[in-house]
Design an enzyme around this catalytic site. Structure first.
Site, PDB file in Angstrom:
ATOM      1  N   LYS A 104      -4.283 -10.610  -6.170  1.00 24.52           N
ATOM      2  CA  LYS A 104      -5.549 -10.910  -5.483  1.00 24.52           C
ATOM      3  C   LYS A 104      -6.636  -9.928  -5.919  1.00 24.52           C
ATOM      4  O   LYS A 104      -6.327  -8.786  -6.273  1.00 24.52           O
ATOM      5  CB  LYS A 104      -5.359 -10.910  -3.964  1.00 24.52           C
ATOM      6  CG  LYS A 104      -5.130  -9.573  -3.381  1.00 24.52           C
ATOM      7  CD  LYS A 104      -5.156  -9.573  -1.860  1.00 24.52           C
ATOM      8  CE  LYS A 104      -4.961  -8.122  -1.438  1.00 24.52           C
ATOM      9  NZ  LYS A 104      -4.862  -7.820  -0.078  1.00 24.52           N
TER      10      LYS A 104
ATOM     11  N   LYS B 295     -10.233  -4.135  -3.882  1.00 21.73           N
ATOM     12  CA  LYS B 295     -11.041  -2.931  -4.083  1.00 21.73           C
ATOM     13  C   LYS B 295     -10.247  -1.880  -4.840  1.00 21.73           C
ATOM     14  O   LYS B 295     -10.796  -0.990  -5.443  1.00 21.73           O
ATOM     15  CB  LYS B 295     -11.435  -2.327  -2.731  1.00 21.73           C
ATOM     16  CG  LYS B 295     -12.293  -3.225  -1.874  1.00 21.73           C
ATOM     17  CD  LYS B 295     -12.378  -2.698  -0.438  1.00 21.73           C
ATOM     18  CE  LYS B 295     -13.024  -3.722   0.482  1.00 21.73           C
ATOM     19  NZ  LYS B 295     -12.915  -3.422   1.888  1.00 21.73           N
TER      20      LYS B 295
ATOM     21  N   LYS C  80       0.824  -1.216   0.000  1.00 23.47           N
ATOM     22  CA  LYS C  80       0.000   0.000   0.000  1.00 23.47           C
ATOM     23  C   LYS C  80       0.849   1.252   0.000  1.00 23.47           C
ATOM     24  O   LYS C  80       0.501   2.240  -0.651  1.00 23.47           O
ATOM     25  CB  LYS C  80      -0.958   0.004   1.199  1.00 23.47           C
ATOM     26  CG  LYS C  80      -2.106  -0.967   1.035  1.00 23.47           C
ATOM     27  CD  LYS C  80      -3.258  -0.587   1.934  1.00 23.47           C
ATOM     28  CE  LYS C  80      -4.457  -1.471   1.650  1.00 23.47           C
ATOM     29  NZ  LYS C  80      -5.542  -1.274   2.615  1.00 23.47           N
TER      30      LYS C  80
HETATM   31  P1  TYM Z   1     -10.185  -5.790   4.199  1.00 24.44           P
HETATM   32  O1  TYM Z   1     -11.221  -4.753   4.472  1.00 24.44           O
HETATM   33  O2  TYM Z   1      -9.169  -5.502   3.142  1.00 24.44           O
HETATM   34  O3  TYM Z   1     -10.863  -7.172   3.824  1.00 24.44           O
HETATM   35  C1  TYM Z   1     -11.917  -7.745   4.606  1.00 24.44           C
HETATM   36  C2  TYM Z   1     -11.797  -9.262   4.589  1.00 24.44           C
HETATM   37  O4  TYM Z   1     -11.840  -9.750   3.236  1.00 24.44           O
HETATM   38  C3  TYM Z   1     -10.738 -10.617   2.997  1.00 24.44           C
HETATM   39  N1  TYM Z   1     -10.300 -10.486   1.597  1.00 24.44           N
HETATM   40  C4  TYM Z   1     -10.152 -11.524   0.752  1.00 24.44           C
HETATM   41  N2  TYM Z   1     -10.345 -12.849   0.917  1.00 24.44           N
HETATM   42  C5  TYM Z   1     -10.126 -13.648  -0.165  1.00 24.44           C
HETATM   43  N3  TYM Z   1      -9.714 -13.168  -1.366  1.00 24.44           N
HETATM   44  C6  TYM Z   1      -9.512 -11.867  -1.580  1.00 24.44           C
HETATM   45  N4  TYM Z   1      -9.123 -11.409  -2.779  1.00 24.44           N
HETATM   46  C7  TYM Z   1      -9.720 -10.958  -0.488  1.00 24.44           C
HETATM   47  N5  TYM Z   1      -9.618  -9.609  -0.338  1.00 24.44           N
HETATM   48  C8  TYM Z   1      -9.973  -9.342   0.939  1.00 24.44           C
HETATM   49  C9  TYM Z   1      -9.643 -10.125   3.948  1.00 24.44           C
HETATM   50  O5  TYM Z   1      -8.682 -11.134   4.195  1.00 24.44           O
HETATM   51  C10 TYM Z   1     -10.457  -9.759   5.176  1.00 24.44           C
HETATM   52  O6  TYM Z   1     -10.686 -10.899   5.981  1.00 24.44           O
HETATM   53  N6  TYM Z   1      -6.971  -5.170   7.980  1.00 24.44           N
HETATM   54  C11 TYM Z   1      -8.247  -5.737   7.591  1.00 24.44           C
HETATM   55  C12 TYM Z   1      -9.417  -5.215   8.416  1.00 24.44           C
HETATM   56  C13 TYM Z   1      -9.288  -5.402   9.889  1.00 24.44           C
HETATM   57  C14 TYM Z   1      -9.400  -6.625  10.602  1.00 24.44           C
HETATM   58  C15 TYM Z   1      -9.266  -6.266  11.985  1.00 24.44           C
HETATM   59  C16 TYM Z   1      -9.560  -7.953  10.218  1.00 24.44           C
HETATM   60  C17 TYM Z   1      -9.100  -4.403  10.796  1.00 24.44           C
HETATM   61  N7  TYM Z   1      -9.098  -4.920  12.054  1.00 24.44           N
HETATM   62  C18 TYM Z   1      -9.304  -7.236  12.964  1.00 24.44           C
HETATM   63  C19 TYM Z   1      -9.595  -8.926  11.216  1.00 24.44           C
HETATM   64  C20 TYM Z   1      -9.473  -8.567  12.574  1.00 24.44           C
HETATM   65  C21 TYM Z   1      -8.508  -5.391   6.141  1.00 24.44           C
HETATM   66  O7  TYM Z   1      -7.983  -4.431   5.622  1.00 24.44           O
HETATM   67  O8  TYM Z   1      -9.442  -6.190   5.552  1.00 24.44           O
END
Ligand code: TYM
Length: 328
Positions: free
Chosen positions: A193, A196, A111
């Site tokens: 992957k 967004k 990022k």
């Molecule tokens: P975020 O918002 O990017 O994504 C949310 C969830 O979606 C999953 N994900 C995917 N799984 C499979 N294939 C993909 N291409 C894909 N893209 C996204 C992510 O693994 C995630 O589970 N840092 C985290 C948010 C967060 C969080 C937390 C998660 C903040 N605090 C505490 C767990 C526990 C994030 O940016 O996810």
């Protein structure tokens, strides 16, 4: 009862990777575990946003999560900034995570490389806030996609370090990733992957998009020229991605699914059908929820009350462990 916690950022629109890698599994979890799910709006601020943008996206994401099947009466669904303990514990954990640890995080490298003009300090310390999210709820399991596993491992390391410095305070959580759908890849660049922030949306399936567009995107997915259906994520990333998506949608093992197909065409149309029938009822429910934002806001307020009742004593316990001067 096992405590489950996970979070999602209110940035961009929800995509198929979020659904298959995370949200769908949360919907199952809420029936079996004490489940807490958080819309992490403070995390979204690590990349510059215009006034009002994050708030609007937060409501939209809450509606989408409910449309996907999260039931705020069964689980705790809330907004991170509504529970101030997250920011407070986030600071404390920044002081217990090392620069070197944070600097090794893949998401930080990706990022920060993409932000050309302004790289916030928050983007760097982001995993410490994520650790706070998790540790505030005495979490046992964190259901996430594969890209988040490194952050959960860091959370464990920071919790262990804190416990050994100040005495047993935090429960050590572990990541839980699904067998199919843990890493949904971009349909046009299947070595990246699905995300967004992809440059073009031809490779990303958005939950709210027109379903004829969804089917078209899957039928135009990049494969390769040898026309053999085989599970081989390294050698055949495009075909394996379709098998992974179809496997996640149908509950079948992607590797054995390959035996059912001799050609790419039928694999693509079955995958398109499976995704479209998964998204159809979600879109219909979302339409209904959009007509009554007040109800979603009420549910989020109720969720924040429930979350606070767990998070507040854990923060107090943390402050006591450190031995800060107690408030009179
Ligand atoms: P975020 O918002 O990017 O994504 C949310 C969830 O979606 C999953 N994900 C995917 N799984 C499979 N294939 C993909 N291409 C894909 N893209 C996204 C992510 O693994 C995630 O589970 N840092 C985290 C948010 C967060 C969080 C937390 C998660 C903040 N605090 C505490 C767990 C526990 C994030 O940016 O996810």
């Amino acid at each position: 009862m096992t405590r489950v916690f996970s979070g999602i950022q209110p940035t961009g629109d929800l995509h198929l990777g979020n659904l298959l890698g995370a949200v769908r599994n949360w919907v199952t979890d809420q029936h079996h575990n004490d489940s807490v799910f958080c819309i992490v709006d403070l995390h979204a601020l690590t990349v510059p946003k215009s006034p009002g943008e994050v708030g609007a996206k937060t409501l939209e994401l809450a509606q989408t999560l409910i449309a996907c099947g999260l039931d705020p009466e069964l689980c705790t669904l809330f907004v991170q900034s509504h529970v101030h303990q997250h920011a407070e514990l986030g600071w404390i954990l920044q002081c217990n995570a090392s620069f070197g640890e944070l600097n090794r995080m893949t998401q930080w490298k990706d990022k920060s490389g993409r932000q050309k003009e302004f790289v916030s300090a928050g983007l760097f310390t982001y995993p410490a806030l994520q650790a706070a999210d998790i540790l505030l709820y005495d979490t046992d399991q964190v259901p996430v996609g594969e890209d988040q596993v490194q952050h959960i491992e860091l959370t464990r390391d920071v919790a262990e370090r804190f416990n050994s410095r100040y005495g047993e305070t935090f429960v050590l959580p572990r990541a839980v990733v699904p067998t199919a759908g843990a890493r949904v890849m971009d349909l046009q660049i299947p070595t990246d992957k699905m995300s967004k922030s992809a440059e073009s949306d031809a490779g990303t399936i958005l939950l709210g998009e027109e379903l004829s567009r969804t089917a078209k995107k899957i039928k135009r997915a990049v494969t390769d020229s040898d026309n053999e259906v085989r599970w081989d994520p390294t050698g055949k990333p495009g075909v394996s991605n379709l098998l992974g998506i179809l496997g996640a949608c149908t509950g079948r093992d992607p590797e054995s699914l390959a035996d059912d197909y001799q050609q790419y065409g039928p694999l693509k149309s079955d995958t398109a059908d499976a995704v479209v029938s998964m998204l159809e009822p979600i879109q219909a429910r979302l339409e209904e929820l959009r007509s009554d934002p007040g109800e979603t806001n009420r549910l989020l307020a109720q969720g924040a009350d429930k979350a606070r009742s767990v998070a507040a004593p854990v923060l107090e316990r943390t402050l006591t462990s450190i031995g800060l001067q107690p408030r009179a």
